[in-house]
Design a protein around this motif. Structure first.
Motif, PDB file in Angstrom:
ATOM      1  N   PRO A 106       0.795  -1.231   0.000  1.00 19.73           N
ATOM      2  CA  PRO A 106       0.000   0.000   0.000  1.00 19.73           C
ATOM      3  C   PRO A 106       0.827   1.280   0.000  1.00 19.73           C
ATOM      4  O   PRO A 106       0.443   2.265  -0.648  1.00 19.73           O
ATOM      5  N   GLY A 107       1.960   1.299   0.717  1.00 16.81           N
ATOM      6  CA  GLY A 107       2.786   2.506   0.719  1.00 16.81           C
ATOM      7  C   GLY A 107       3.322   2.844  -0.664  1.00 16.81           C
ATOM      8  O   GLY A 107       3.115   3.969  -1.167  1.00 16.81           O
ATOM      9  N   LEU A 151      -2.286   8.165   4.087  1.00 12.07           N
ATOM     10  CA  LEU A 151      -1.060   8.805   3.594  1.00 12.07           C
ATOM     11  C   LEU A 151      -1.392  10.062   2.790  1.00 12.07           C
ATOM     12  O   LEU A 151      -0.797  11.123   2.996  1.00 12.07           O
ATOM     13  N   TRP A 152      -2.355   9.956   1.890  1.00 10.05           N
ATOM     14  CA  TRP A 152      -2.689  11.100   1.048  1.00 10.05           C
ATOM     15  C   TRP A 152      -3.277  12.255   1.844  1.00 10.05           C
ATOM     16  O   TRP A 152      -3.065  13.423   1.501  1.00 10.05           O
ATOM     17  N   GLU A 153      -4.028  11.936   2.888  1.00  6.85           N
ATOM     18  CA  GLU A 153      -4.730  12.979   3.632  1.00  6.85           C
ATOM     19  C   GLU A 153      -3.912  13.552   4.787  1.00  6.85           C
ATOM     20  O   GLU A 153      -4.371  14.479   5.459  1.00  6.85           O
ATOM     21  N   THR A 154      -2.709  13.021   5.011  1.00  2.00           N
ATOM     22  CA  THR A 154      -1.844  13.578   6.062  1.00  2.00           C
ATOM     23  C   THR A 154      -1.445  15.006   5.683  1.00  2.00           C
ATOM     24  O   THR A 154      -0.953  15.242   4.574  1.00  2.00           O
ATOM     25  N   PRO A 155      -1.627  15.981   6.558  1.00  2.00           N
ATOM     26  CA  PRO A 155      -1.299  17.369   6.213  1.00  2.00           C
ATOM     27  C   PRO A 155       0.184  17.528   5.889  1.00  2.00           C
ATOM     28  O   PRO A 155       1.034  16.800   6.423  1.00  2.00           O
ATOM     29  N   GLY A 165       3.883  18.376   6.062  1.00  2.00           N
ATOM     30  CA  GLY A 165       4.710  18.534   7.249  1.00  2.00           C
ATOM     31  C   GLY A 165       4.397  17.553   8.344  1.00  2.00           C
ATOM     32  O   GLY A 165       5.153  17.428   9.320  1.00  2.00           O
ATOM     33  N   GLY A 166       3.277  16.844   8.234  1.00  2.00           N
ATOM     34  CA  GLY A 166       2.903  15.861   9.242  1.00  2.00           C
ATOM     35  C   GLY A 166       3.468  14.495   8.912  1.00  2.00           C
ATOM     36  O   GLY A 166       4.097  14.281   7.871  1.00  2.00           O
ATOM     37  N   THR A 167       3.248  13.562   9.812  1.00  2.00           N
ATOM     38  CA  THR A 167       3.683  12.186   9.592  1.00  2.00           C
ATOM     39  C   THR A 167       2.506  11.246   9.790  1.00  2.00           C
ATOM     40  O   THR A 167       1.508  11.595  10.420  1.00  2.00           O
ATOM     41  N   PHE A 168       2.667  10.034   9.264  1.00  2.00           N
ATOM     42  CA  PHE A 168       1.602   9.039   9.312  1.00  2.00           C
ATOM     43  C   PHE A 168       2.143   7.757   9.919  1.00  2.00           C
ATOM     44  O   PHE A 168       3.200   7.264   9.506  1.00  2.00           O
ATOM     45  N   ASP A 169       1.443   7.241  10.911  1.00  2.00           N
ATOM     46  CA  ASP A 169       1.795   5.962  11.532  1.00  2.00           C
ATOM     47  C   ASP A 169       0.600   5.035  11.442  1.00  2.00           C
ATOM     48  O   ASP A 169      -0.557   5.481  11.502  1.00  2.00           O
ATOM     49  N   ASP A 204       6.399   6.592  11.285  1.00  2.00           N
ATOM     50  CA  ASP A 204       6.966   7.914  11.028  1.00  2.00           C
ATOM     51  C   ASP A 204       7.100   8.192   9.530  1.00  2.00           C
ATOM     52  O   ASP A 204       8.108   8.712   9.065  1.00  2.00           O
ATOM     53  N   SER A 205       6.054   7.871   8.769  1.00  2.00           N
ATOM     54  CA  SER A 205       6.087   8.121   7.322  1.00  2.00           C
ATOM     55  C   SER A 205       5.876   9.606   7.045  1.00  2.00           C
ATOM     56  O   SER A 205       4.950  10.215   7.588  1.00  2.00           O
ATOM     57  N   PRO A 206       6.687  10.198   6.168  1.00  2.00           N
ATOM     58  CA  PRO A 206       6.446  11.598   5.788  1.00  2.00           C
ATOM     59  C   PRO A 206       5.218  11.757   4.902  1.00  2.00           C
ATOM     60  O   PRO A 206       4.809  12.885   4.619  1.00  2.00           O
TER      61      PRO A 206
END
Length: 314
Positions: free
Chosen positions: A86-87, A144-148, A150-154, A164-166
């Motif tokens: 998925p990533g 992942l797409w909706e992460t603002p 500068g934010g990160t996704f876990d 800690d995905s950018p």
């Protein structure tokens, strides 16, 4: 044609087609005024055709078409969740969205065609595990797409863990490209559609079955407090149009199908017959998009005929 109703072209290049064949069809689709050009995501042919010269990768194809078209929307019906993590899939689709200037749509399914997995060494888990993975994939890709910026996704799931995905790259379309979900599953499919889908597609089913399944999706939306009207209803039907019976018969023969069967199960006949059948589908199901499955990639006149003699009457 009603501006709220869209005709889209849908191709099956695993049956035999090169990138150049798809490019010619995509450009014809664009020039003829269709809304979108979609393709399947398969690595093995079906039925009695040879499949030569062999499969083309869906997202490599769409990346090329993104640069060689300018208006039509581009997407898959449906990418198999078993094919890609998925990533990386979120990265690929976001990149093609950038390459196209924001014209991409992701149709994603759980994967079903066991033979193609065996042919190319792709793991094929049980149906339950495929659906469990599919649900996580939808959560991850949209997350992942909706992460603002500068934010990160876990994410910590049973099958996938992201730390800690950018959450890059960002797609052009915000908050994300449209996600299409489809299929006839009676329980999990409607629930996943209610949560994640921008469009729900039913391929190659009869009208009565379609009415029932759209109803299940609407009920699943209501259960979670989502307005069912937020989800576009669409269908896919095989196309076999002709100006007269001889042309219809010739086109049916070119794809190895019977005219009577296509009239019953697909979208076959003269322009007037096809207009009537589309009208029945719209009236009974509320679809606002119809994918015309074009199986003969060399027959550009087929696409132009529908654009000139069917679309204006809708």
């Amino acid at each position: 044609m009603d501006e709220n109703f869209k005709l889209r072209i849908f191709t099956e290049p695993q049956q035999g087609g090169t990138y150049d064949d798809l490019l010619r069809m995509a450009r014809t689709t664009e020039d003829a005024g269709y809304d979108a050009f979609f393709r399947s995501d398969h690595y093995l042919k079906m039925g009695s055709v040879t499949g030569e010269p062999g499969p083309t990768d869906a997202w490599l194809t769409l990346a090329g078409l993104a640069r060689e078209t300018s208006r039509v929307r581009l997407g898959t019906l449906m990418s198999a969740g078993t094919f890609r993590l998925p990533g990386p899939l979120a990265i690929s689709v976001a990149q093609v969205d950038q390459m196209s200037g924001g014209r991409v749509e992701l149709g994603l399914g759980s994967g079903w065609y066991e033979q193609e997995h065996a042919a190319y060494g792709i793991p094929f888990p049980s149906l339950k595990e495929r659906f469990d993975r599919y649900a996580e994939q939808l959560d991850i890709i949209t997350g992942l797409w909706e992460t603002p910026p500068g934010g990160t996704f876990d994410y910590a799931g049973e099958h996938y863990v992201l730390t800690d995905s950018p959450a890059l790259p960002k797609p052009v379309q915000q908050p994300r490209p449209p996600v299409l979900i489809g299929g006839a599953g009676k329980k999990r499919t409607p629930r996943l559609a209610a949560r994640y889908a921008d469009e729900f597609n039913l391929p190659f089913v009869d009208i009565d079955s379609a009415v029932e399944q759209y109803g299940r999706v609407s009920a699943a939306c209501s259960e979670i407090g989502r307005d069912p009207a937020e989800i576009v209803r669409s269908a896919a039907l095989v196309l076999c149009a002709g100006r007269d019976e001889a042309e219809i018969t010739r086109r049916a023969g070119a794809i190895g199908r019977d005219v009577d069967e296509l009239r019953s199960n697909g979208l076959a006949g003269t322009p007037a017959e096809i207009v009537d059948k589309i009208g029945t589908w719209r009236e009974r199901t509320g679809i606002t998009r119809l994918y015309l499955q074009v199986l003969d990639l060399a027959d550009l006149d087929h696409v132009e005929l529908v654009a000139s003699e069917v679309a204006p009457q809708l």
